[in-house]
Design an enzyme around this catalytic site. Sequence first.
Site, mmCIF file in Angstrom:
data_model
loop_
_atom_site.group_PDB
_atom_site.id
_atom_site.type_symbol
_atom_site.label_atom_id
_atom_site.label_comp_id
_atom_site.label_asym_id
_atom_site.label_seq_id
_atom_site.Cartn_x
_atom_site.Cartn_y
_atom_site.Cartn_z
ATOM 1 C CB ALA A 145 -89.586 -22.636 -12.404
ATOM 2 C CB ILE A 204 -91.393 -22.664 -16.184
ATOM 3 C CG1 ILE A 204 -89.869 -22.588 -16.030
ATOM 4 C CG2 ILE A 204 -91.818 -23.245 -17.514
ATOM 5 C CD1 ILE A 204 -89.176 -23.954 -16.054
ATOM 6 C CB CYS A 205 -89.502 -19.248 -18.765
ATOM 7 S SG CYS A 205 -88.374 -18.290 -19.790
ATOM 8 C CB ALA A 206 -91.881 -15.413 -20.438
#
Length: 180
Positions: A147, A100-102
Amino acid sequence: MVYLFLANGFEEIEALTPVDILRRGGVEVVTVGIGGTEIKGSHNITVKTDISDSDFSLLNDVDGIVLPGGMPGTRNLEKSNKVIKAVTYCNERNLVIGAICAAPSILGHLGILKDKKATAFPGFERDLFDAKIDTEYVSVDGNIITARGMGVSVDFALELLKAFKGQDTADNIRKSIQCR
């Protein structure tokens, strides 16, 4: 068993939401601290992990792994040989890999996202390399679940739960936590 890796600078909500929701759904989750068992998040919240990376070894009972984002947590995860070996191991066996994210950038750098749908925090798409950039907040392509960021942590965690325990379990947990 699912291993969730934490490195200093991790995004707290992106890490702890999947741990909570997966455990509510009956998934055995082990948190692994990179460099020790007390890991400080990007917002100065210290979390005590179940084990440190020095105690971690991939076992035959691994069902998947989860990589939370955050900075510099993502970079610190990517520097860990144990994390890279776990990602590679799971990918070779078609086991679930959540990022998720980075953190999807780690998968991109390893070439795992080639021709797969994936998403990441805006600005990190360039690190997904040969992925098919998905505009959804949570993206699933085979064993890869990605995500965009903290705001979709519950949706990400429920998608992980669905992968490990099925739609009915994910729906039951969604209802029990009053999630739309």
